[in-house]
Write a protein that holds these residues in place. Sequence first.
Motif, PDB file in Angstrom:
ATOM      1  N   ALA A  48       0.832  -1.204   0.000  1.00  0.00           N
ATOM      2  CA  ALA A  48       0.000   0.000   0.000  1.00  0.00           C
ATOM      3  C   ALA A  48       0.868   1.256   0.000  1.00  0.00           C
ATOM      4  CB  ALA A  48      -0.929  -0.011   1.208  1.00  0.00           C
ATOM      5  N   GLN A  49       1.994   1.215   0.706  1.00  0.00           N
ATOM      6  CA  GLN A  49       2.901   2.357   0.715  1.00  0.00           C
ATOM      7  C   GLN A  49       3.556   2.556  -0.644  1.00  0.00           C
ATOM      8  OE1 GLN A  49       5.671   1.767   3.905  1.00  0.00           O
ATOM      9  NE2 GLN A  49       4.096   1.731   5.502  1.00  0.00           N
ATOM     10  N   LYS A  50       3.822   1.439  -1.341  1.00  0.00           N
ATOM     11  CA  LYS A  50       4.492   1.518  -2.637  1.00  0.00           C
ATOM     12  C   LYS A  50       3.618   2.156  -3.710  1.00  0.00           C
ATOM     13  CE  LYS A  50       7.442  -2.580  -2.041  1.00  0.00           C
ATOM     14  NZ  LYS A  50       7.719  -3.943  -2.550  1.00  0.00           N
ATOM     15  N   GLU A  51       2.289   2.186  -3.489  1.00  0.00           N
ATOM     16  CA  GLU A  51       1.398   2.737  -4.511  1.00  0.00           C
ATOM     17  C   GLU A  51       1.701   4.198  -4.786  1.00  0.00           C
ATOM     18  OE1 GLU A  51      -2.724   2.086  -3.898  1.00  0.00           O
ATOM     19  OE2 GLU A  51      -2.539  -0.070  -3.623  1.00  0.00           O
ATOM     20  N   SER A  52       2.200   4.900  -3.777  1.00  0.00           N
ATOM     21  CA  SER A  52       2.508   6.317  -3.959  1.00  0.00           C
ATOM     22  C   SER A  52       3.906   6.549  -4.523  1.00  0.00           C
ATOM     23  CB  SER A  52       2.370   7.061  -2.617  1.00  0.00           C
ATOM     24  OG  SER A  52       3.246   6.510  -1.653  1.00  0.00           O
ATOM     25  N   VAL A  53       4.688   5.485  -4.655  1.00  0.00           N
ATOM     26  CA  VAL A  53       6.047   5.614  -5.182  1.00  0.00           C
ATOM     27  C   VAL A  53       6.006   5.474  -6.702  1.00  0.00           C
ATOM     28  CG1 VAL A  53       8.373   4.649  -5.158  1.00  0.00           C
ATOM     29  CG2 VAL A  53       6.997   4.652  -3.058  1.00  0.00           C
ATOM     30  N   PRO A  54       6.484   6.450  -7.439  1.00  0.00           N
ATOM     31  CA  PRO A  54       6.444   6.362  -8.904  1.00  0.00           C
ATOM     32  C   PRO A  54       7.333   5.241  -9.429  1.00  0.00           C
ATOM     33  CG  PRO A  54       7.771   8.246  -8.194  1.00  0.00           C
ATOM     34  CD  PRO A  54       7.110   7.703  -6.969  1.00  0.00           C
ATOM     35  N   VAL A  55       6.891   4.619 -10.508  1.00  0.00           N
ATOM     36  CA  VAL A  55       7.666   3.555 -11.139  1.00  0.00           C
ATOM     37  C   VAL A  55       7.957   3.943 -12.588  1.00  0.00           C
ATOM     38  CG1 VAL A  55       6.630   1.784  -9.661  1.00  0.00           C
ATOM     39  CG2 VAL A  55       5.597   2.281 -11.876  1.00  0.00           C
ATOM     40  N   ASP A  56       8.987   3.350 -13.121  1.00  0.00           N
ATOM     41  CA  ASP A  56       9.329   3.578 -14.524  1.00  0.00           C
ATOM     42  C   ASP A  56       8.495   2.604 -15.358  1.00  0.00           C
ATOM     43  OD1 ASP A  56      10.400   4.019 -16.993  1.00  0.00           O
ATOM     44  OD2 ASP A  56      12.489   3.757 -16.390  1.00  0.00           O
ATOM     45  N   ARG A  57       7.253   3.016 -15.665  1.00  0.00           N
ATOM     46  CA  ARG A  57       6.329   2.112 -16.326  1.00  0.00           C
ATOM     47  C   ARG A  57       6.784   1.772 -17.743  1.00  0.00           C
ATOM     48  NH1 ARG A  57       0.073   3.746 -16.703  1.00  0.00           N
ATOM     49  NH2 ARG A  57       0.915   5.125 -18.306  1.00  0.00           N
ATOM     50  N   ALA A  58       7.352   2.735 -18.448  1.00  0.00           N
ATOM     51  CA  ALA A  58       7.836   2.478 -19.810  1.00  0.00           C
ATOM     52  C   ALA A  58       8.880   1.369 -19.794  1.00  0.00           C
ATOM     53  CB  ALA A  58       8.406   3.753 -20.426  1.00  0.00           C
ATOM     54  N   ARG A  59       9.761   1.393 -18.793  1.00  0.00           N
ATOM     55  CA  ARG A  59      10.788   0.354 -18.665  1.00  0.00           C
ATOM     56  C   ARG A  59      10.135  -1.004 -18.394  1.00  0.00           C
ATOM     57  NH1 ARG A  59      15.379  -2.159 -19.948  1.00  0.00           N
ATOM     58  NH2 ARG A  59      16.387  -3.166 -18.150  1.00  0.00           N
ATOM     59  N   ARG A  60       9.124  -1.012 -17.558  1.00  0.00           N
ATOM     60  CA  ARG A  60       8.431  -2.266 -17.271  1.00  0.00           C
ATOM     61  C   ARG A  60       7.771  -2.844 -18.521  1.00  0.00           C
ATOM     62  NH1 ARG A  60       5.667  -2.500 -11.296  1.00  0.00           N
ATOM     63  NH2 ARG A  60       7.494  -1.861 -10.087  1.00  0.00           N
ATOM     64  N   PHE A  61       7.198  -1.973 -19.345  1.00  0.00           N
ATOM     65  CA  PHE A  61       6.603  -2.454 -20.597  1.00  0.00           C
ATOM     66  C   PHE A  61       7.660  -3.100 -21.482  1.00  0.00           C
ATOM     67  CE2 PHE A  61       3.039   0.810 -20.126  1.00  0.00           C
ATOM     68  CZ  PHE A  61       2.105  -0.160 -19.788  1.00  0.00           C
TER      69      PHE A  61
END
Length: 535
Positions: A48-61
């Motif tokens: 739940a805490q990680k939801e507010s942490v931005p991720v590099d979504r393009a890299r994940r794709f």
Amino acid sequence: MAWLHTWAGLWFSWLLFAVFLTGSLAVFSEPITHWMTPEHQEAEALAAQKESVPVDRARRFELAVDYMTRNHGGAGMWEIWPVDRFHDNGLTAYWFDKNGMYADADLDPDTGAELDDHHEAAGRATLGGSHFVDFHYTLHDANLGLWIVAFASMAMLVALISGVVTHKRIFKDFFTFRARKGQRSWLDAHNAVAVLTLPFQFMIAYTGIVISSAALMPAPIAANYGAGPDAARRYLAEMEGEETLVRSGIAQAVPALEPIVAHGERLIGQTARAIVIRNPEDSSMRIGVYGWNEDADTFRSISATTGMAEFSASGELLRLRPPGGVLGGAPSLARQVMSDLHMAKFGGLAIKWLYFVCGLAGAAMMGTGAVLFMVKRRARHGDEFGGATARVYRLIEGLNVAALAGLAIACIGYFWANRLLPAALENRAAWELRGFFLIWALTLVHAWLCSPRRAWIAQLGLLSALCLLLPLLSFATLGDHPYAQIARGDWESAGVELGALAFGVLSGWAALHVWKRPASAPSRRKSRANEEAAA
């Protein structure tokens, strides 16, 4: 109609009581699962805490597409969850295997490597709340069990209609409750819970049948689409407006997904949950962006469908579905609404509590009807089965105890098994389930070995003790208790244990009531029967 209501209601009341009780618990299957997996609660809090942490979504794709290209290039469908809220906000990929069935893999969001099955936090294996979900409509047998429950649901509709016809003063009697009047009190209670929730009972039984129509009425589908699981999938796809895609045979790489997904999010007004690529690596590919339903979305529509935007490989918008909408027209919308009405996927917590209370009222309707049958027979000494009538009545009395009090004991016993079985036990989830059925079977044996009155007192007393002691069991095995759960904001765990306490108090009161009430003498039963007949 009276005969139909009596016998259709009786022979299916035990099964329907089980369906309604476990179905009511299934409404809160997620909190139950949360309580039954205490080792994962810390991981859930971190997620739940990680939801507010931005991720590099393009890299994940990029990582997910690379993994699918190397390992599942021939699959007809790829599905990527770039931020999977159900798996600690990790990266998850799905595809159709060679048998046309879903397969999945959790990927390392930093490297794209496939994670093994033990990468999550170690904890006890359990079916959790899904046990109640599966049991209430399949009895843990997706083939025969589904048919049995569907047949019982049809019998319930028959009993409801015949009951309304039979009880000519049903709505007038609803406002009257005569306590301590024997048969009259049971009938008043039966009428009250039935009339109060009559629309809900009709809706839940009918929608339960309708949403399983593809399995219950397979002949039309087989005639038009052939046999096998792929036939049902094609039927549902056509109903839902899915276009049948034919591979062109012209290879084309999957384009960069992040710009397409961002465009889709703006169109549907939701954060992307899943990206579905049909016919991947072919010029005919379609890229669908599906959104997450947030809590606020469930208040705007009964239909729980998420927003969806579908694009071509070049990024051209082909189809758009707003949240709560469908693409297949009226049949698809009707099916979706029927499903969401039954599963309470709208309205938030208030609707869940409403379904829970109405479900328990439905269980009470079945239970009071079954008890009323025997109360009337004890007074009138019916002779429906000739010389075997007394043995049949004894059989029914035992089934009443085991089906009502015994099932409740099995349900709370399932919770006890979760805390008592070793966390590292092999096939642990199966042993929890075996414990549920074993306890239920033992209550049936006990109900037939004891007199009905003693069986009721013993089983209601045991149910009360198990419910009241559940928080103490958690404290003894985990060092956890409701006060600590509330203090840390864990209302799911606290709700399970406080709910057990409430049921413990109620069942304890019922056991005390039966214990204090002396067994009726034959002459008293006969006199009461004569008085009611005269009335």
